[in-house]
Scaffold this active site. Structure first.
Site, PDB file in Angstrom:
ATOM      1  N   ASN A 299      37.409  15.612 -29.928  1.00 62.06           N
ATOM      2  CA  ASN A 299      36.807  14.749 -29.706  1.00 62.06           C
ATOM      3  C   ASN A 299      37.773  13.437 -31.742  1.00 62.06           C
ATOM      4  OD1 ASN A 299      34.787  15.451 -30.693  1.00 62.06           O
ATOM      5  ND2 ASN A 299      33.874  13.951 -31.797  1.00 62.06           N
TER       6      ASN A 299
ATOM      7  N   GLN B  37      36.120  14.883 -23.509  1.00 59.73           N
ATOM      8  CA  GLN B  37      36.960  14.101 -24.117  1.00 59.73           C
ATOM      9  C   GLN B  37      38.147  14.346 -23.508  1.00 59.73           C
ATOM     10  OE1 GLN B  37      37.077  11.207 -26.070  1.00 59.73           O
ATOM     11  NE2 GLN B  37      35.142  11.476 -26.934  1.00 59.73           N
TER      12      GLN B  37
ATOM     13  N   CYS C 167      27.426   8.780 -41.784  1.00 54.62           N
ATOM     14  CA  CYS C 167      26.655   8.292 -42.186  1.00 54.62           C
ATOM     15  C   CYS C 167      25.344   9.844 -41.302  1.00 54.62           C
ATOM     16  CB  CYS C 167      26.011   7.359 -41.563  1.00 54.62           C
ATOM     17  SG  CYS C 167      25.252   6.560 -43.526  1.00 54.62           S
TER      18      CYS C 167
ATOM     19  N   SER D 212      30.867  13.926 -19.216  1.00 59.55           N
ATOM     20  CA  SER D 212      30.539  12.451 -19.949  1.00 59.55           C
ATOM     21  C   SER D 212      31.050  11.067 -18.653  1.00 59.55           C
ATOM     22  CB  SER D 212      29.853  12.577 -21.337  1.00 59.55           C
ATOM     23  OG  SER D 212      29.068  11.195 -21.326  1.00 59.55           O
ATOM     24  N   ALA D 213      29.287  10.278 -18.512  1.00 61.42           N
ATOM     25  CA  ALA D 213      30.073   9.534 -17.265  1.00 61.42           C
ATOM     26  C   ALA D 213      30.966   8.243 -18.823  1.00 61.42           C
ATOM     27  CB  ALA D 213      29.070   8.365 -17.197  1.00 61.42           C
ATOM     28  N   HIS D 214      30.465   8.509 -20.046  1.00 58.59           N
ATOM     29  CA  HIS D 214      30.982   7.174 -20.350  1.00 58.59           C
ATOM     30  C   HIS D 214      32.268   7.013 -21.439  1.00 58.59           C
ATOM     31  CE1 HIS D 214      29.603   7.951 -24.646  1.00 58.59           C
ATOM     32  NE2 HIS D 214      28.633   8.905 -24.226  1.00 58.59           N
TER      33      HIS D 214
ATOM     34  N   GLY E 273      26.651  13.841 -22.114  1.00 61.02           N
ATOM     35  CA  GLY E 273      27.491  15.430 -22.651  1.00 61.02           C
ATOM     36  C   GLY E 273      26.720  16.224 -23.250  1.00 61.02           C
TER      37      GLY E 273
HETATM   38  N1  PLP Z   1      31.158  16.251 -26.668  1.00 59.46           N
HETATM   39  C1  PLP Z   1      32.402  15.606 -27.288  1.00 59.46           C
HETATM   40  C2  PLP Z   1      33.410  16.478 -27.450  1.00 59.46           C
HETATM   41  C3  PLP Z   1      31.844  14.330 -27.565  1.00 59.46           C
HETATM   42  O1  PLP Z   1      32.933  13.773 -27.824  1.00 59.46           O
HETATM   43  C4  PLP Z   1      30.863  13.382 -27.297  1.00 59.46           C
HETATM   44  C5  PLP Z   1      30.098  12.304 -27.430  1.00 59.46           C
HETATM   45  O2  PLP Z   1      30.986  11.166 -28.636  1.00 59.46           O
HETATM   46  C6  PLP Z   1      29.074  14.540 -26.566  1.00 59.46           C
HETATM   47  C7  PLP Z   1      30.024  16.153 -26.447  1.00 59.46           C
HETATM   48  C8  PLP Z   1      28.069  13.768 -26.339  1.00 59.46           C
HETATM   49  O3  PLP Z   1      28.208  12.959 -24.877  1.00 59.46           O
HETATM   50  P1  PLP Z   1      26.930  12.115 -24.609  1.00 59.46           P
HETATM   51  O4  PLP Z   1      27.838  10.511 -25.279  1.00 59.46           O
HETATM   52  O5  PLP Z   1      27.136  11.954 -23.789  1.00 59.46           O
HETATM   53  O6  PLP Z   1      25.862  13.001 -25.067  1.00 59.46           O
END
Ligand code: PLP
Length: 414
Positions: free
Chosen positions: A174, A202, A348, A222-224, A94
């Protein structure tokens, strides 16, 4: 901080041996941070590590097996968001998709004066990219957000200028789970003929996504976050949207992102996307009932607990709560010691605990932000887990509140 250090010192290292099916951690409520890889996803990926390992650009049959798997995965990812497969650019996640959207749009625009619109509650993958563009001379308007955690589309309209080259607004936040009015912003962007990027990292797997209905030109996933592997994502690029590549090399991804494709990861992403689409309705309905129970019991039974963001416009798996007078970081560790994984309203950075920019943006004080927790539920969350969490969390909050005299006065002052 002192409370946190004491709690950290009591946490045995063996906790990190596993998250599921071990005594160490049995209630995972941090699905917005990441999700476990679905077993079917893992099985789909396995042949592409050591057996069908060919480079998808190779002409021989070993390479062509990789190419066929890549094409099939592209179809599945495109199908999740209602796109044409040729509009999918695979990335390393992402973050890279967001960076490609912002830098790629900025670099593709011929104008000498350039302006971008984003909101103050974007993920750092967008915000820090926007700040870097500011250092390079591009103006950025950050639209403020009220306590609802939802942007007013009219504020986007008012911020438009003749030199605006991109609007970037996330779909589901998120931290709060609040859902932004993307369709309305999409109409405003189309009227103004300004490309529109949406970070849907998200919302994928939680809300039905259709790039035409949303009216977006660029969309990050994003896959994860959808039970796929880490390190794989995609940027949807509507045909004809100007975008300059950010990684140069071979002719991969139709010259939009060079680099040998991560075939096993992309195959996993495809399978995860297929499952997300198939399970969406059933998952979302069941999870929302559990989230609402958690919300109502915590906010209803404990004094001085506030739900952050508009409760009526949130994805169904997320809740963010302020427990006035309890330190969020200490709470996360105390809950972890009892087998519950969740996250704080703080991050942090450079050794200091910074309150979340999202919570500050919607009007919380730094103290309130540091007393906030995010619980995010997922496909494996059960009724029994929520029962157990509800038996543990209130007592833990009260215990930590009692440890802090300043906290107690905050509770009584409310
Ligand atoms: N955008 C949002 C809203 C996210 O919550 C996250 C990851 O927490 C990202 C982008 C980044 O994605 P990635 O962890 O695949 O780099």
């Amino acid at each position: 901080m002192a409370q946190t250090l004491v709690l950290l010192a009591t946490r045995p290292r063996s906790r990190y041996s596993g998250c599921f099916g071990t005594a160490a951690m049995n209630i995972y409520l941090d699905y917005n941070a990441t999700t476990p890889v679905d077993r079917a996803v893992l099985e789909a990926m396995l042949p592409f590590f050591a057996n069908s390992f060919g480079n998808a650009s190779s002409i021989h049959s070993c390479g062509q097996r990789g190419r066929a798997a890549l094409d099939a995965a592209r179809d599945l990812v495109a199908n999740l968001i209602g796109a044409n497969p040729s509009e999918i650019v695979f990335t390393s996640g992402g973050t890279e998709a967001d960076n490609l959207a912002l830098f790629g749009s900025a670099n593709a625009s011929p104008q000498s004066r350039k302006h971008i619109i984003a909101t103050t509650i974007e993920h750092h993958a967008v915000l820090n990219a926007a700040q870097e563009l500011e250092r390079q001379g591009i103006e950025v308007t950050y639209i403020p957000i009220g306590s609802s955690g939802v942007v007013d589309p009219q504020d986007i309209r008012s911020a438009l200028r003749p030199e605006t080259i991109l609007i970037s607004v996330m779909h589901a936040n998120n931290e709060l789970g609040t859902v932004q009015p993307i369709e309305e912003i999409g109409r405003i962007a189309a009227e103004a003929e300004v490309p529109f990027h949406c970070d849907a990292v998200q919302s994928a797997g939680k809300l039905a996504l259709d790039v035409d209905r949303l009216g977006v030109d660029l969309l990050s996933i994003s896959a994860h976050k959808i039970y796929g592997p880490k390190g794989v994502g995609a940027l949807y690029v509507r045909a004809g949207t100007p975008l300059e590549p950010q990684v140069y090399g071979g002719h991969h991804e139709r010259d939009r992102r060079a680099g040998t494709e991560n075939v096993p990861g992309i195959v996993g992403f495809g399978k995860a996307a297929e499952l997300a689409k198939a399970n969406l309705k059933a998952d979302a309905a069941r999870i929302e009932i559990l989230r609402d129970r958690l919300d109502e019991m915590l906010a209803g039974t404990l004094p001085s607990v506030r739900v952050n963001g508009d409760r009526s416009s949130r994805v169904g798996n997320t809740t963010n709560l302020t427990f006035a007078g309890a330190n969020g970081e200490a709470l996360v560790i105390a809950l972890d010691l009892q087998g519950i994984a969740c996250s704080t309203g703080a991050a942090c950075s450079s050794g200091a605990v910074e309150p979340s920019h999202v919570l500050l943006a919607i009007g919380l004080s730094p103290d309130e932000a540091r007393s906030s927790l995010r619980f995010s539920l997922g496909r494996a969350t059960t009724d029994a887990e929520i029962d157990r969490a509800l038996a543990i969390i209130p007592a833990t909050v009260e215990r930590l509140r009692a440890m802090s005299p300043r906290a107690l006065s905050a509770v009584h002052a409310k």
